[in-house]
Design an enzyme around this catalytic site. Structure first.
Site, PDB file in Angstrom:
ATOM      1  N   SER A   7       0.847  -1.186   0.000  1.00  0.00           N
ATOM      2  CA  SER A   7       0.000   0.000   0.000  1.00  0.00           C
ATOM      3  C   SER A   7       0.882   1.235   0.000  1.00  0.00           C
ATOM      4  O   SER A   7       2.106   1.134   0.021  1.00  0.00           O
ATOM      5  CB  SER A   7      -0.888   0.002   1.237  1.00  0.00           C
ATOM      6  OG  SER A   7      -0.093   0.250   2.369  1.00  0.00           O
ATOM      7  N   LYS A   8       0.235   2.392  -0.029  1.00  0.00           N
ATOM      8  CA  LYS A   8       0.969   3.660  -0.107  1.00  0.00           C
ATOM      9  C   LYS A   8       2.019   3.797   0.985  1.00  0.00           C
ATOM     10  O   LYS A   8       3.081   4.351   0.771  1.00  0.00           O
ATOM     11  CB  LYS A   8      -0.009   4.832   0.006  1.00  0.00           C
ATOM     12  CG  LYS A   8      -0.815   5.058  -1.238  1.00  0.00           C
ATOM     13  CD  LYS A   8      -0.502   6.441  -1.829  1.00  0.00           C
ATOM     14  CE  LYS A   8      -0.880   6.530  -3.293  1.00  0.00           C
ATOM     15  NZ  LYS A   8      -2.292   6.315  -3.538  1.00  0.00           N
ATOM     16  N   ARG A   9       1.711   3.246   2.156  1.00  0.00           N
ATOM     17  CA  ARG A   9       2.655   3.462   3.247  1.00  0.00           C
ATOM     18  C   ARG A   9       3.974   2.704   3.036  1.00  0.00           C
ATOM     19  O   ARG A   9       4.935   2.900   3.767  1.00  0.00           O
ATOM     20  CB  ARG A   9       2.002   3.103   4.587  1.00  0.00           C
ATOM     21  CG  ARG A   9       1.993   1.672   4.930  1.00  0.00           C
ATOM     22  CD  ARG A   9       1.114   1.369   6.132  1.00  0.00           C
ATOM     23  NE  ARG A   9       0.630   0.018   6.044  1.00  0.00           N
ATOM     24  CZ  ARG A   9       1.355  -1.033   6.356  1.00  0.00           C
ATOM     25  NH1 ARG A   9       2.564  -0.889   6.812  1.00  0.00           N
ATOM     26  NH2 ARG A   9       0.870  -2.246   6.208  1.00  0.00           N
TER      27      ARG A   9
END
Ligand code: GLU
Length: 464
Positions: free
Chosen positions: A240-242
């Protein structure tokens, strides 16, 4: 059979590395077998699809060098055909009209949930006479799915996967507003595009059983399916983005070469012995689906960066110069002059040896573009002691007396060091600091030569 694969992104978001790897596997598989690689933009979700996202996906694929053999197909343009097939299934008695209202469907769901069953359509219109249809209600069309037996998938990566047909309800293929559902559209398009191999993420595995039922109802031959595992972050969680850069074009921003990224994504989840560094030609020659593993793979930025360094070293100098020239003003705030490209080109063999990304390469090239007075890194400043500056004062005329070729500069430096009773490094390090403002650069003779006599001597003069 002609091998034909497709990459079928939904333009509701960015092209992320999972999608890029799916595209790469489709591309390599088609190339390996002398077949064709196609792109289908699945833009039927009109509310969430944007033209901008389509462009970003196509730009990303283009950057990765995954170009299709025909212009992209847009799923939304095939809608009439999806409707036609749904109507054909209805006419053949393989599908039926369902007049359930949203309220009835909600009730069905709630009852199922209350009884701890998975929410499933109960088939109440399956055998009902459409003459009993309520007035003014537009029907959806549902597939008359088999109720007995099982649906078996021989997946080229996952092996044999079986689902009992009693687990699958009669899915809607055409909504009551006349629009086709996604699962149905994909089958019709794959059939019409004569796709021989559907290679996609294993998050689509459960869809495949339903899609097989549509193929069977139409009497169409099944393509082969290969569901490839997803890519997870280094912590094992779904990417994911993180986890940092997830859009493909962000990797470009961060200074990765497309070849390196493809090489890395290939090695992530596909193996061929110990081979790590593989050119595109080698990838095409070696790739096949039997080398794809079943376990989810983990994104490892350190490995990617290492591989990027290897690709940088092998990259064409002129191409790297063009890239660095474009990055310098933005990344380092320096302006690029006409003469700079030539200097960069001369020094590129030494510069690229020392960089792992294009960001590092740009940062280490910036000194060529700067002008006096230079800024000095603290470590470089520390080298420019009073004695060192005096030494540079004695060295300057010796350098000025050469033709500034690498060979003459090297000879001049050596004889100067010998005459002064110094090691070459004791001469080279302060000189490097004076020329570049840092403690790292390619060979000092190559650095002097690339900067040229006038600029080199001016920079030395400025510190003396
Ligand atoms: N459009 C789907 C997605 O972006 C892929 C569907 C398929 O490959 O069949 O996940």
């Amino acid at each position: 059979m002609k091998i034909r694969t497709r990459f079928a992104p939904s333009p509701t978001g960015l092209l992320h590395i999972g999608g890029a790897r799916t595209a790469l596997f489709n591309y390599l598989f088609a190339r390996h077998h002398g077949g064709e690689f196609l792109i289908r933009i699945e833009d039927t979700d009109k509310a969430r699809s944007t033209e901008e996202a389509v462009q970003v996906i196509l730009d990303g694929l283009d950057w990765l060098g995954l170009n299709p053999d025909a212009p992209p197909v847009f799923q939304s343009k095939q809608e009439a055909r999806h409707v036609e097939v749904a109507r054909a299934l209805l006419a053949q008695g393989r599908a039926y009209e369902c007049y359930c209202t949203p309220d009835e469907l909600r009730e069905m769901r709630e009852t199922a949930q209350a009884e701890g069953r998975p929410p499933r359509y109960d088939g109440r219109w399956r055998d009902r006479d459409p003459a009993s249809a309520p007035a003014g209600v537009k029907p959806a069309i549902r597939l008359k799915a088999p109720r007995e037996g099982e649906t078996v998938l021989e997946d080229l990566v996952q092996g044999t996967v079986t689902v009992a047909n009693s687990e699958l309800d009669d899915m809607i293929i055409l909504r009551s507003d006349g629009t086709p559902t996604y699962l149905h559209a994909v089958v019709v398009d794959d059939h019409d595009m004569a796709i021989s191999h559907v290679i996609r993420g294993d998050d689509h595995l459960t869809n495949t059983f339903r899609q097989i039922q549509i193929y069977n109802a139409m009497g169409w031959a099944l393509p082969k399916f290969a569901h490839i595992p997803l890519i997870h972050g280094a912590d094992g969680a779904k990417l994911s983005k993180r986890h940092g850069a997830v859009s493909i074009l962000e990797f470009r921003e961060q200074g990765f070469l497309p070849e390196a990224l493809c090489n890395y994504l290939l090695r992530l989840g596909w193996g061929h012995g110990d081979a790590e560094f593989l050119s595109r030609d080698e990838q095409v020659k070696l790739f096949d689906l039997d080398g794809v593993g079943r376990a989810a793979s983990r994104m490892d930025y350190a490995k990617l960066t290492h591989l990027n360094g290897m690709w940088l070293r092998g990259a064409d100098d002129a191409r790297l110069v063009a890239d660095v020239m474009a990055r310098l003003p933005v990344q380092c705030g320096v302006s690029v002059s006409d003469g700079l490209a030539d200097k960069l080109l001369r020094l590129m063999p030494g510069l690229k040896e020392r960089a792992k990304t294009l960001l590092e390469l740009t940062a280490s090239s910036a000194f060529l573009a700067r002008s006096i007075p230079l800024e000095f890194e603290p470590k470089a400043q520390a080298l420019l002691t009073v004695e060192a500056r005096a030494m540079l004062g004695r060295l300057a005329p010796k350098l000025a007396a050469t033709d500034f070729s690498v060979a003459e500069l090297d000879a001049a430096m050596r004889s100067f060091a010998e005459a002064e009773g110094l090691k070459l490094g004791q001469v080279a390090q302060p000189l490097r600091a004076a020329l570049t403002g840092s403690t790292m650069s390619p060979g000092i003779d190559a650095t002097l030569s690339a900067l040229g006599a006038a600029e080199s001597l001016a920079r030395i003069q400025a510190v003396i």
